[in-house]
Design an enzyme around this catalytic site. Structure first.
Site, PDB file in Angstrom:
ATOM      1  N   CYS A  90       0.825  -1.215   0.000  1.00 12.38           N
ATOM      2  CA  CYS A  90       0.000   0.000   0.000  1.00 12.38           C
ATOM      3  C   CYS A  90       0.856   1.260   0.000  1.00 12.38           C
ATOM      4  CB  CYS A  90      -0.975   0.003   1.168  1.00 12.38           C
ATOM      5  SG  CYS A  90      -0.236  -0.359   2.767  1.00 12.38           S
ATOM      6  N   HIS A 164      -3.668   2.879   6.576  1.00 13.43           N
ATOM      7  CA  HIS A 164      -3.928   3.037   5.149  1.00 13.43           C
ATOM      8  C   HIS A 164      -3.089   4.187   4.599  1.00 13.43           C
ATOM      9  CE1 HIS A 164      -7.648   0.518   4.401  1.00 13.43           C
ATOM     10  NE2 HIS A 164      -7.427   0.370   5.693  1.00 13.43           N
TER      11      HIS A 164
END
Length: 233
Positions: A90, A164
């Site tokens: 990510c 995230h």
């Protein structure tokens, strides 16, 4: 996973083919302008790692609930967005979103891995684009080369904590929120010619919107990290 550390991200960006004219800087404050004076303006992208709080999770699900699968592709696509299908990448995909969109595009070295990835991605749909990146050996090698670089071997906000990576870029006069776990790129609002991703309005529409969701939901103070892409001094 890749650490959200300017040195690590600068290594990865250089390895992929970003010009040495740009670099990432730590963002020490979102509220005190004097804490941002070390960052040359305009800032070209903001890369954030932030935990997935219950309030943000609820907001994301509500926002994505009725959205059709993303169908954007081609040279008229306002931003190039990748659906993440690579595990533990990510951070690298957040970096990619920061480099191949907006004004940073002008600083990609011709014929570099970054230029090739961007060129291949433009005509592809969401699924084919994700497959292309998944099968990209240069992207994999670059990611692995810095995966354990930085201040620690473990990402402080790894999947156990729901961290995230989100990229905010300005493209076409709009602020875009780019994250591979969403259903597509998210347009957050218009920015004036003299406003960059660190301008008060961009912060309000971007990272501060997420912080406010958590505060309004009664969440604890967030531990997050921001770095900004800008010119070298």
């Amino acid at each position: 996973m890749t650490e959200n550390n300017p040195d690590v991200m600068n290594q990865l960006a250089t390895k992929l083919g970003l010009s040495s004219e740009l670099q990432f800087y730590d963002v020490y404050s979102l509220d005190e302008p004097e804490q941002l004076t070390h960052i040359p303006r305009p800032a070209l992208a903001l890369l954030v790692i932030i935990p997935l709080t219950p309030a943000w999770d609820q907001s994301r699900k509500a926002e994505d609930a009725n959205k059709e699968p993303y169908t954007g592709s081609g040279p008229d696509e306002p931003v190039i967005w990748f659906k993440q299908t690579i595990g533990h990448a990510c951070g690298s995909i957040g970096l990619l979103h920061s480099l191949i969109n907006g004004p940073a595009v002008d600083f990609i070295k011709p014929d570099s891995d970054l230029a090739v990835i961007r060129s291949l991605a433009i005509p592809l749909n969401m699924t084919k684009r994700a497959e292309m990146l998944y099968n990209s050996e240069p992207f994999e090698l670059a990611h692995k080369s810095v995966e354990q670089a930085g201040d620690s071997y473990a990402d402080p906000t790894d999947e156990r904590d729901g961290g995230h990576f989100v990229s905010f870029v300005k493209s076409g006069g709009k602020l875009w929120e780019l994250e591979g776990d969403r259903k597509g790129p998210l347009e957050r609002g218009s920015l004036a010619d003299d406003e960059d991703v660190l301008s008060p309005r961009a912060l309000d529409m971007g990272i501060k919107r997420i912080i406010k969701l958590n505060a309004d939901g009664g969440g604890e103070s967030l531990c997050f990290s921001c770095i900004a892409l800008a010119h070298r001094p």
